[in-house]
Enzyme design. Structure first.
Site, short mmCIF file in Angstrom:
data_model
loop_
_atom_site.label_atom_id
_atom_site.label_comp_id
_atom_site.label_asym_id
_atom_site.label_seq_id
_atom_site.Cartn_x
_atom_site.Cartn_y
_atom_site.Cartn_z
N GLU A 1 0.88 -1.18 0.00
CA GLU A 1 0.00 0.00 0.00
C GLU A 1 0.91 1.22 0.00
O GLU A 1 1.55 1.52 1.00
CB GLU A 1 -0.88 -0.01 1.26
CG GLU A 1 -1.83 -1.19 1.35
CD GLU A 1 -2.97 -1.10 0.37
OE1 GLU A 1 -3.27 0.01 -0.11
OE2 GLU A 1 -3.55 -2.15 0.05
N CYS B 1 -2.53 9.07 2.84
CA CYS B 1 -2.21 8.58 1.49
C CYS B 1 -3.32 8.93 0.51
O CYS B 1 -3.06 9.14 -0.67
CB CYS B 1 -1.96 7.08 1.53
SG CYS B 1 -3.27 6.16 2.33
#
Ligand code: NDP
Length: 516
Positions: free
Chosen positions: A251, A285
């Site tokens: 990720e 993010c």
């Protein structure tokens, strides 16, 4: 100022580490709140051996037994929410609200979700096959825990993004070693302690505090690595995992675009642009990192967003409701933010509000809105990870889409329009793991949906069936009933007549397709 008492298991001290501890700083004050061990490769190897030894008994708890522990942990987290919040705040410098809304609420939901869903996602599946050779046989797809999972996490969400991935890995019956960021190890240590109190057997979850080399050492010992962090480190992790032929789920970073069409509810769009670019001081993010606005509504949108951003309070969070924007957690991130803003100004951009580091104690950057930007500027093309929002005027939706996709990243994206059908059509054309219409970031809360990146934003995903199956190997089981032929027709000895008959049979089965 809250500090936490650090629980360091005996084996975390001692000579196995580098000998020097890691000082954990509160980014909002500069105060050192704790020191943790910097574990070396030998200590990691010992932890791996203990984790492996503990795993079979944990797997034998079964789904129900593991769910009981996870549900106790859910209750523990809610009972101790304020202690966890103040620990998160003390090592990240984020606001109390950012810790409560995006971490405690996530953890609470995730414990319950995986406790309940693990048996549905991982239970044996009876499979029906159309293939003639296996007719009459029992076919089973079975998921079996991989064994020892390594989780390496970043500093921006110590609970959600570091610890969060341990929950499905544990629910699947694995033991886990978590390597939190060296910047924010305290939340992980506290949560591991909480899980022990809730009945998680010793060594099923261990926390390996340390720097990058500790993470690298971990990859040498685990059966699978779950990594969240920058694309740069993600590549190194993928290479190390490839050398050992173990699976890696990555990720990574993002540069999420927001598209505002001229028919959008501008007040909602402006509120979302403000909140989801500045929340957690932009260190998310999937935060909105850049906005593209159709020219007809550009001026109005920019005016609304500038007013809202100007009103935000930035500084040291003392309690709930004291500031909207907290600290920059990771020291080098401040240099990146300043570099991106400076680069934009030098290339002709205008700062409408903010633009500077906040003077005084702690590490803060003013909530910043930048206009007259284009894709020659770092602020539009590289991950800034700060409280900044560059807004670019575009001719139409097609230009917005082209620019939204003009990036190596592909984590999330959002489209604002009153025409939701058109919004959905545009969302489908964005090269990103998630796209929201008239919303942003909220896909993360839907634990049933996969959350993962396209392009350089990652490999694999968390959440949903894939978010727990990745911690397992798949086993295909085929059982032929007791009353079966002694010898099946395709077996030895080969006889021309039988072989030709079988050939004709296959032709009958597969040879009747249309030929246009
Ligand atoms: P980094 O990549 O710098 O670090 C991530 C973790 O990897 C840290 O624990 C780090 O340790 C460790 N590490 C460093 N070097 C190695 C190595 N060679 N082998 C194994 N592990 C290593 O990321 P940041 O901590 O700076 O996190 C910010 C990044 O994370 C941003 O790019 C952000 O977009 C991304 N992110 C992605 C999310 C997603 O879901 N896609 C969610 C949250 C963040 P140490 O810190 O001690 O150096």
């Amino acid at each position: 100022m809250a500090t936490v008492e650090q629980h360091i298991p005996e084996t975390h001290n001692g000579s196995a580490g580098t000998g020097e501890g890691i000082a954990v700083e509160n980014p909002a004050t500069g105060e050192i709140v704790a020191t943790v061990a910097d574990l070396g490769p030998e200590a990691v190897a010992e932890m791996a051996a203990r984790g492996r030894a503990a795993q079979p008994a944990w797997a034998a708890f079964g789904f129900e037994g593991r769910a009981r522990v996870l549900l106790r942990a859910q209750k523990w987290l809610m009972d101790n929410a304020e202690q966890v919040v103040s620990t998160i705040v003390s090592e990240t410098g984020k606001t109390y609200e950012d810790a409560m809304f995006a971490e405690i609420s996530y953890g609470g939901g995730a414990f319950g979700f995986w406790a309940k869903q693990a048996p549905h996602y991982l239970g044996d599946e009876r499979v029906k096959s159309s293939q003639v050779l296996v007719k009459g046989k029992k076919l089973i797809l079975r998921f079996r825990p991989l064994g020892l999972i390594g989780v390496i996490g970043p500093w921006n969400y110590p609970l959600t993004n570091s610890f969060g991935d341990c929950i499905p890995a544990l629910a699947a019956g694995n033991s886990v070693i978590l390597k939190p960021s060296e910047i924010t190890p305290l939340t992980s240590l506290l949560l591991a302690e909480g899980l022990r109190e809730c009945g998680l057997p010793e060594n099923v979850l261990q926390v390996a505090t340390g720097r990058g080399p500790t993470g690298a050492a971990l990859i040498d010992h685990v059966d699978m690595i779950m990594f969240t962090g920058s694309t740069r480190t993600g590549r190194k992790v993928a290479e190390a995992a490839a050398r050992r032929l173990i699976p890696a789920s990555l990720e990574l970073g993002g540069k999420d675009p927001m598209i505002v069409l001229s028919d959008a509810d501008l007040e909602r769009a402006a509120n979302f642009a403000t909140y989801y670019s500045m929340q957690n001081a932009g260190q998310t993010c999937i935060s909105i990192e850049r906005a593209y606005v159709e020219e007809a509504v550009y001026d109005e949108f920019v005016a609304k967003v500038s007013d809202k951003v100007r009103a935000l309070r930035v500084g040291k969070p003392d309690d709930y409701g004291t500031v909207e924007v907290g600290a920059i957690t990771f020291p080098p991130q401040l240099d990146t933010i300043k570099d991106h803003v400076g680069d934009a100004i030098q290339k002709g951009a205008r700062v409408l509000t903010g633009g500077h580091q906040v003077a005084g104690a702690g590490r803060f950057f003013e909530p910043t809105v930048v206009v007259d930007v284009d894709h020659s500027m770092k602020i539009m093309t590289e991950e800034t990870f700060g409280p900044t929002l560059p807004i670019m005027k575009v001719r139409d939706a097609e230009e917005a889409l082209r620019l939204a996709n003009d990036t190596p990243y592909g984590l999330g994206a959002s489209v604002f329009t009153r025409d939701t059908e058109r919004g959905e059509a545009i969302a489908r054309r964005i090269e990103a793991g998630a796209a929201t219409v008239n919303d942003a970031m909220i896909n993360y809360a839907a634990l049933e949906l996969p959350m993962g990146g396209a392009k350089a934003s990652g490999l694999g995903s968390r959440h949903g069936a894939g978010g727990i199956r990745k911690f397992c190997s798949q086993q295909a089981i085929v059982v032929t009933p007791r009353l079966a032929l002694k010898r099946e027709p395709h077996m030895y000895p080969y006889k021309a007549r039988t072989s030709r008959l079988l050939g004709r049979f296959f032709k009958f089965l597969y040879g009747r397709g249309r030929r246009d």
